[in-house]
Design a protein around this motif. Structure first.
Motif, short mmCIF file in Angstrom:
data_model
loop_
_atom_site.label_atom_id
_atom_site.label_comp_id
_atom_site.label_asym_id
_atom_site.label_seq_id
_atom_site.Cartn_x
_atom_site.Cartn_y
_atom_site.Cartn_z
N ARG A 197 0.85 -1.19 0.00
CA ARG A 197 0.00 0.00 0.00
C ARG A 197 0.89 1.24 0.00
N VAL A 198 0.43 2.26 -0.66
CA VAL A 198 1.26 3.45 -0.86
C VAL A 198 0.56 4.68 -0.31
N ASP A 199 1.29 5.47 0.45
CA ASP A 199 0.87 6.83 0.82
C ASP A 199 1.79 7.78 0.06
N ALA A 200 1.22 8.82 -0.50
CA ALA A 200 2.01 9.76 -1.30
C ALA A 200 1.86 11.18 -0.75
N ASN A 201 2.98 11.86 -0.57
CA ASN A 201 2.98 13.26 -0.18
C ASN A 201 3.21 14.10 -1.44
N VAL A 202 2.24 14.96 -1.73
CA VAL A 202 2.24 15.69 -3.00
C VAL A 202 2.20 17.20 -2.74
N SER A 203 3.07 17.93 -3.41
CA SER A 203 3.03 19.39 -3.36
C SER A 203 3.46 19.94 -4.70
N ILE A 204 3.20 21.23 -4.90
CA ILE A 204 3.55 21.91 -6.14
C ILE A 204 4.53 23.03 -5.82
#
Length: 479
Positions: free
Chosen positions: A198-205
């Motif tokens: 299972r994957v948790d992803a931290n996303v920002s721009i």
């Protein structure tokens, strides 16, 4: 502000280690078909007075992964309590690792569009899996009620945390796929188990050199889901910034059915977890055994060896090493037939038929498959009839050579081919006249007639050659 956006992604990849018992107790991890809440004990249910005992095999597996990821493996590591309330954690805390993870400062090389990228690994630490929530009547936000199954609670997990070095959803998928390959080669992970990765992803721009607030997208359960979830989240954040809004720092859930992310809660910070050392588990010293933990040949190394040793192309080597079981099958077949022919039959014919049936290479006996390819290699079986036998063997779960003999698929002899060729010439005078008159395409019709007469057991190239010899001979006689 400009519209020159840069995507910044970091991943937390949670993998169940394939041990027979749980991380801190002796409950069996073989619970897939079990009734809910039957693989539990006072330890994994967090009952008062129950004491955890570390699973040695899980620690050895963690060290093996750390070595494969070029991590620094600590001489001393320890466990902490990560405090938060979730209904699938009966203790109200998770035993995890905080400031002394067993593995840290590693790297992983991935290939995206034929370019290699190095992704830094911050840490790969051990922890226990929570139980599982079963949402009845819909998704997490629409269900009528939720049930809890604690069978999974306490299963050993390894959480691999990357640095925010990933710049696209496609690169994120490459990271997950590459790590998955490595874990399979290490024999520490069973990819067939539901929820095993299972994957948790931290996303920002990042915009104009400034990185905005990040969101965490939780519990992505597949590599396809990684791409879909991150594409959606990246687009959502960009659109918000283009409209002059701000991105809220929060935790979001990926709804796989709708392909969207939805708000769960405000993003916790490290201080919110109130980490403190697990007093019931002493400091774990790895110095006595970590040097004895070996690492087998990994996918990238095996790929290079296949190219050098067997002379296969980059594309074929990639297919052959995508799964350890496929690579093992190829090497087994190559012991008895030419490696190039073996590569064609494993990478193209076998994998295509297995993918069509959604089956795994584990279901194929290597020696039985090698026997089939040997018949093709010895010109005792045409490619077409070999494929027919393979398909029937997979459908009927039988040895392919048995299919060959039962259906009389072996290649026609030279005499049989010549006889069928002469019959086709006698029975199709118009096609013969067309060929003799200069229509070279007429030969294809005659080849088809011969193949039909031999039940597809003649080699088309041989038939073509025999036909031309016969017809050209007649042309000379008539001339």
């Amino acid at each position: 502000m400009t519209d020159d956006f840069e995507v910044v992604i970091g991943l937390e990849i949670h993998v169940q280690l394939d041990t027979e018992t749980k991380m801190f107790c002796s409950c069996s991890t073989d619970y897939d078909d079990a009734e809910p809440n039957t693989h539990t004990c006072p330890v994994c249910l967090g009952l008062p007075g129950a004491l955890p005992v570390v699973n040695k095999r899980a620690v050895e597996y963690a060290v093996r992964v750390g070595k494969a990821l070029d991590c620094e493996i600590r001489d001393e590591t320890r466990f902490h309590r990560k405090n938060y309330f979730y209904p699938d954690l009966p203790k109200n805390f998770q035993i995890s690792q905080y400031d002394a993870p067993i593995n840290e400062d590693g790297s992983l090389v991935v290939s995206v569009e034929d370019e290699d990228h190095e992704i830094r690994i911050r840490r790969a630490h051990m922890e226990e899996d929570p139980g599982s929530l079963v949402h009845k009547g819909g998704s997490i936000e629409r269900s009528n009620y939720t049930l809890v199954d604690y069978n999974r609670s306490g299963t050993p997990l390894l959480e691999t945390v990357t640095e925010p070095d990933i710049r696209s959803p496609e690169e994120a998928r490459a990271v997950v796929d590459t790590l998955r390959e490595i874990l399979e080669y290490l024999d520490v992970f069973d990819a067939s188990r539901a929820g095993a990765l299972r994957v948790d992803a931290n996303v920002s721009i990042s915009q104009d050199g400034e990185t905005g607030n990040r969101t965490e997208v939780k519990n992505i359960g597949s590599t396809k889901g990684v791409v879909r979830a991150l594409r959606y989240e990246v687009t959502r954040q960009k659109n918000r910034l283009k409209r002059g809004g701000d991105v809220t720092q929060e935790t979001r859930h990926y709804d796989d059915d709708r392909g969207v992310t939805v708000t769960l809660r405000e993003k916790e910070e490290e201080k919110d977890y109130r980490y403190f050392e697990e007093a019931d588990i002493p400091v774990l010293r790895t110095t006595e055994f970590k040097d004895d933990v070996g690492v087998p040949e990994l996918p990238r190394e095996r790929r290079d060896r296949f190219r050098d040793e067997y002379g296969v192309s980059d594309e074929v080597a990639e297919k052959l090493t995508s799964r350890k079981t496929v690579a093992d099958m190829y090497e087994d077949v190559s012991e008895s037939v030419d490696p190039q022919l073996a590569a064609t039959w494993v990478a193209d014919e076998l994998l295509r038929e297995l993918n069509y049936r959604d089956a795994d290479v584990d279901t194929v006996d290597a020696q039985e498959f090698a026997a089939l390819v040997s018949l093709v290699s010895d010109d005792e079986l045409t490619d077409a009839n070999g494929v027919e036998a393979l398909r029937a063997a997979l459908d009927e779960d039988r040895p392919p050579v048995d299919i060959v003999d039962e259906r009389d698929l072996r290649a026609a002899t030279e005499d049989e081919t010549v006889e069928a060729t002469r019959e086709a010439i006698e029975e199709n005078p118009d096609a013969v006249d067309d060929y003799l008159g200069g229509d070279d395409g007429a030969i294809n019709f005659l080849v088809g007639q011969v193949m039909q007469k031999t039940g597809g057991s003649a080699d088309p190239a041989t038939v073509n050659e025999v036909l031309r010899d016969e017809l050209d001979g007649r042309k000379k006689q008539e001339g």
